[in-house]
Design an enzyme around this catalytic site. Structure first.
Site, PDB file in Angstrom:
ATOM      1  N   ALA A 197      -2.240 -12.504  -5.671  1.00  0.00           N
ATOM      2  CA  ALA A 197      -3.178 -12.653  -6.786  1.00  0.00           C
ATOM      3  C   ALA A 197      -3.890 -11.322  -7.001  1.00  0.00           C
ATOM      4  CB  ALA A 197      -4.184 -13.756  -6.472  1.00  0.00           C
ATOM      5  N   ALA A 223       0.836  -1.212   0.000  1.00  0.00           N
ATOM      6  CA  ALA A 223       0.000   0.000   0.000  1.00  0.00           C
ATOM      7  C   ALA A 223       0.866   1.254   0.000  1.00  0.00           C
ATOM      8  CB  ALA A 223      -0.932  -0.010   1.210  1.00  0.00           C
ATOM      9  N   LYS A 267      -3.236 -14.751 -15.102  1.00  0.00           N
ATOM     10  CA  LYS A 267      -4.405 -15.290 -14.386  1.00  0.00           C
ATOM     11  C   LYS A 267      -5.662 -15.009 -15.210  1.00  0.00           C
ATOM     12  CE  LYS A 267      -7.095 -14.398 -10.169  1.00  0.00           C
ATOM     13  NZ  LYS A 267      -7.228 -13.570  -8.967  1.00  0.00           N
TER      14      LYS A 267
HETATM   15  C1  LIG Z   1      -3.931 -14.191   4.234  1.00  0.00           C
HETATM   16  C2  LIG Z   1      -3.910 -13.025   3.306  1.00  0.00           C
HETATM   17  C3  LIG Z   1      -3.863 -13.228   1.915  1.00  0.00           C
HETATM   18  C4  LIG Z   1      -3.900 -12.148   1.046  1.00  0.00           C
HETATM   19  N1  LIG Z   1      -3.908 -12.362  -0.303  1.00  0.00           N
HETATM   20  C5  LIG Z   1      -4.107 -11.324  -1.144  1.00  0.00           C
HETATM   21  C6  LIG Z   1      -4.200 -11.513  -2.550  1.00  0.00           C
HETATM   22  O1  LIG Z   1      -4.056 -12.629  -3.052  1.00  0.00           O
HETATM   23  N2  LIG Z   1      -4.444 -10.439  -3.322  1.00  0.00           N
HETATM   24  C7  LIG Z   1      -4.589  -9.180  -2.814  1.00  0.00           C
HETATM   25  O2  LIG Z   1      -4.866  -8.245  -3.552  1.00  0.00           O
HETATM   26  N3  LIG Z   1      -4.421  -8.963  -1.494  1.00  0.00           N
HETATM   27  C8  LIG Z   1      -4.195  -9.991  -0.650  1.00  0.00           C
HETATM   28  N4  LIG Z   1      -4.046  -9.758   0.684  1.00  0.00           N
HETATM   29  C9  LIG Z   1      -3.960  -8.380   1.175  1.00  0.00           C
HETATM   30  C10 LIG Z   1      -2.553  -7.812   0.883  1.00  0.00           C
HETATM   31  O3  LIG Z   1      -1.581  -8.619   1.508  1.00  0.00           O
HETATM   32  C11 LIG Z   1      -2.447  -6.376   1.387  1.00  0.00           C
HETATM   33  O4  LIG Z   1      -3.504  -5.615   0.879  1.00  0.00           O
HETATM   34  C12 LIG Z   1      -1.159  -5.731   0.937  1.00  0.00           C
HETATM   35  O5  LIG Z   1      -0.057  -6.517   1.243  1.00  0.00           O
HETATM   36  C13 LIG Z   1      -1.010  -4.361   1.550  1.00  0.00           C
HETATM   37  O6  LIG Z   1      -0.617  -4.409   2.880  1.00  0.00           O
HETATM   38  P1  LIG Z   1      -0.251  -3.029   3.577  1.00  0.00           P
HETATM   39  O7  LIG Z   1       0.829  -2.371   2.796  1.00  0.00           O
HETATM   40  O8  LIG Z   1      -1.489  -2.291   3.832  1.00  0.00           O
HETATM   41  O9  LIG Z   1       0.311  -3.477   5.016  1.00  0.00           O
HETATM   42  P2  LIG Z   1       1.667  -4.199   5.434  1.00  0.00           P
HETATM   43  O10 LIG Z   1       2.211  -5.095   4.400  1.00  0.00           O
HETATM   44  O11 LIG Z   1       1.390  -4.799   6.783  1.00  0.00           O
HETATM   45  O12 LIG Z   1       2.709  -3.013   5.609  1.00  0.00           O
HETATM   46  C14 LIG Z   1       2.714  -2.183   6.735  1.00  0.00           C
HETATM   47  C15 LIG Z   1       3.955  -1.294   6.708  1.00  0.00           C
HETATM   48  O13 LIG Z   1       3.876  -0.370   7.781  1.00  0.00           O
HETATM   49  C16 LIG Z   1       5.135  -0.281   8.401  1.00  0.00           C
HETATM   50  N5  LIG Z   1       4.945   0.133   9.796  1.00  0.00           N
HETATM   51  C17 LIG Z   1       4.043  -0.339  10.686  1.00  0.00           C
HETATM   52  N6  LIG Z   1       4.197   0.290  11.873  1.00  0.00           N
HETATM   53  C18 LIG Z   1       5.186   1.204  11.702  1.00  0.00           C
HETATM   54  C19 LIG Z   1       5.809   2.149  12.553  1.00  0.00           C
HETATM   55  N7  LIG Z   1       5.457   2.283  13.842  1.00  0.00           N
HETATM   56  N8  LIG Z   1       6.806   2.897  12.058  1.00  0.00           N
HETATM   57  C20 LIG Z   1       7.190   2.779  10.760  1.00  0.00           C
HETATM   58  N9  LIG Z   1       6.638   1.902   9.916  1.00  0.00           N
HETATM   59  C21 LIG Z   1       5.659   1.113  10.387  1.00  0.00           C
HETATM   60  C22 LIG Z   1       5.727  -1.682   8.285  1.00  0.00           C
HETATM   61  O14 LIG Z   1       7.132  -1.658   8.432  1.00  0.00           O
HETATM   62  C23 LIG Z   1       5.269  -2.033   6.866  1.00  0.00           C
HETATM   63  O15 LIG Z   1       6.208  -1.507   5.964  1.00  0.00           O
HETATM   64  C24 LIG Z   1      -3.966 -10.826   1.574  1.00  0.00           C
HETATM   65  C25 LIG Z   1      -3.967 -10.623   2.952  1.00  0.00           C
HETATM   66  C26 LIG Z   1      -3.949 -11.707   3.820  1.00  0.00           C
HETATM   67  C27 LIG Z   1      -3.976 -11.459   5.300  1.00  0.00           C
END
Ligand SMILES: Cc1cc2nc3c(=O)[nH]c(=O)nc-3n(C[C@H](O)[C@H](O)[C@H](O)COP(=O)(O)OP(=O)(O)OC[C@H]3O[C@@H](n4cnc5c(N)ncnc54)[C@H](O)[C@@H]3O)c2cc1C
Length: 502
Positions: free
Chosen positions: A51, A16, A79
């Protein structure tokens, strides 16, 4: 100019955070305002999310990322859709394809002719009339070619990819567009005493990062949107009872499949996602109905290659943040909510919030009408995706475990109930208010899960059954013939976008 946002601060360096930074870097060109991203290597990313749905092509195109380069850089495969095994009942299988099903004629949607024929002569698999289903089944891949009236004219597809490698690419790109990266942990969030707006972040090295607009990409915990602003979370666990996943990559064993497999299990489902260098596997389950030990044993029993590492557990809570934009903070990614991975929609929701933010980009007044518009659109979009996913669980003939009995009998949202009722009584389904999943998707899953309408459109009777059958046979033949001429998925990758990293 004073009214303009001058400093954007993004917290989080997962998919994200870096998608947001890359898109903002590209579009704002570091001229309108500066963009800073804070991430901490000590707090891991979620490390899954492999995916996608076809919309990701638009995001990559916006960044100017060549598709073959993207495939090579991220070890990606193509896909055509998702194969659902054992969802309707044990031993049953269907595919939810991208793209269309059949060909509409004489002003009537194709599936009404298919229903008419099914009633008159028995059911032929709907999959046989969807180009993507047949291409998936036969392991074929090709990009669209300019041949009029051919199903190859407009081939819809998405990708399976290594999300970690994608983030690496996005990071390089965003930095090249002027995004500043800070490696640090956010320790505290300072708010303005009067407005409650975020004024600055305090880092573990004592530095303060000030900003006008803060983007929370910190993952499930929602460091800014929840821990600092207490926005609140609407739980959907009564509709979507899965709350855990156990995941493990494995070695590849043979053909690279151009589709995701989703295999229903006793208390959830298991995915298989083929990448060029490995296969992603995960078992999503409800901890109320299954223990961790059993979930892990099922996962390992059903993977095809050798596990590459020890399986890892993840916990989640299905639902959404009550506001995705609160004060001067916008949640993007898991901080904004999570449905569950069944239809691979999370990365799409990231993309969608980025595009919404860019079209509603605020100034320092944070006009409440702009904020409300963003929240209303984001709310509507995620709820409609949620309803489509609940459909898979609820419309099932399975009664072989307490989990499936719960899903069959649980209460469902009114919107979904009315969609099911209309389809059941008349075979009709409409795409409403820009919802993500179109008519073909609803039809594929409703019929796939065993919901056969009582009637079809009366106008389908304007054509004699003999003529309808002739046209159906023609559609099926043309699809099969086109697929037969396509290269195999594996050959297509080898020719165009084989990764050198394996
Ligand atoms: C089981 C599972 C399967 C999934 N499969 C899919 C799929 O097939 N297709 C799909 O589209 N989506 C899927 N998703 C969702 C997808 O993984 C997420 O939407 C995507 O990875 C985005 O995550 P994110 O960046 O929001 O959070 P995260 O990957 O958790 O990143 C969070 C970031 O915040 C940082 N951070 C947190 N706290 C602090 C702090 N205090 N100080 C500094 N930095 C901090 C961390 O270091 C990290 O860089 C799946 C999710 C799950 C749980």
């Amino acid at each position: 100019m004073q009214k303009n946002i001058q400093k954007v601060v993004i917290v989080g360096g997962g998919t994200a955070g870096w998608m947001t930074a890359a898109a903002m870097g590209k579009l704002l060109k570091n001229r309108m305002c500066s963009i800073t991203l804070v991430e901490s290597a000590e707090i891991p990313t979620i490390g899954v999310g492999e995916a996608t749905i076809p919309q990701l092509q638009l995001f990559n195109a916006l960044l100017g990322l060549d598709e073959d380069e993207f495939m090579r850089e991220t070890n990606a495969t193509f896909k055509h859709g998702i194969q659902f095994v054992d969802w309707k009942q044990l031993g049953h299988e269907y595919t939810h394809p991208f793209g269309t099903i059949g060909l509409n004629f004489d002003g009537v949607d194709f599936h009404h002719y298919w229903l008419k024929t099914a009633k008159a002569m028995g059911v032929d698999r709907l999959d046989n009339y969807a180009f993507n289903c047949v291409a998936a089944r036969d392991n074929k891949m090709m990009r669209s070619i300019d041949v009029p009236n051919s199903p190859c004219n407009n081939i819809a597809y998405a990708f399976h990819f290594d999300a970690g490698l994608y983030v690496k690419w996005l990071k390089r790109f965003a930095i090249s567009q002027g995004v500043e990266r800070i490696e640090a942990q956010v320790k505290d969030v300072h708010l303005n005493n009067d407005s409650g707006f975020i004024t600055s972040l305090e880092l573990n090295d004592g530095k303060q990062i000030e900003g006008d607009l803060f983007i929370d990409c910190s993952g499930f915990k929602g460091l800014l949107i929840e821990e600092a602003l207490h926005t609140g979370y609407e739980s959907w666990s009564h509709f979507l009872p899965c709350d855990s996943a156990v995941v493990v990559p494995s070695t590849n064993t043979g053909e690279l499949y151009p589709y995701t497999r989703s295999w229903a299990q006793k208390a959830g489902w298991q995915w298989r996602i083929p990448l060029q260098h490995r296969t992603g596997n995960g078992h999503v389950f409800s901890s109320k109905f299954m223990s961790d030990e059993e979930a892990k044993a099922i996962l390992l029993e059903n993977i095809e290659g050798e596990p590459l590492v020890e399986p890892r557990f993840l916990r989640f809570h299905t639902g959404m943040r009550r506001k995705q934009w609160n004060k001067n903070c916008i949640a993007i990614g898991l901080s904004s909510g999570f449905i569950e991975p069944l239809e691979s929609t999370s990365i799409h929701l990231i993309q969608s919030n980025i595009s919404r933010l860019m079209s509603l980009f605020p100034d320092k007044s944070f006009d409440p009408v702009t904020v409300d518009t963003f929240n209303k659109q984001a709310d509507e979009e995620i709820r409609r995706i949620r309803d489509f996913i609940i459909l898979h669980y609820h419309v099932t003939e399975r009664q072989d475990s307490p989990f499936w009995r719960y899903c069959r009998n649980m209460e469902i949202p009114d919107y979904l109930q009315s969609k099911i009722d209309l389809f059941k009584s008349s075979g009709r389904v409409f795409r409403e208010n820009d919802e993500l999943f179109n008519q073909s998707s609803w039809i594929a899953v409703m019929i796939g899960q065993g919901l056969m309408p009582e009637q079809y459109h009366p106008m389908a009777d304007l054509l004699e059954q003999e003529e309808v059958s002739r046209r159906l046979a023609h559609v099926k033949h043309v699809i099969q013939q086109s697929v037969d001429r396509m290269p195999s998925h594996q050959n297509f990758i080898e020719r165009h976008c084989k990764s050198t990293m394996q």
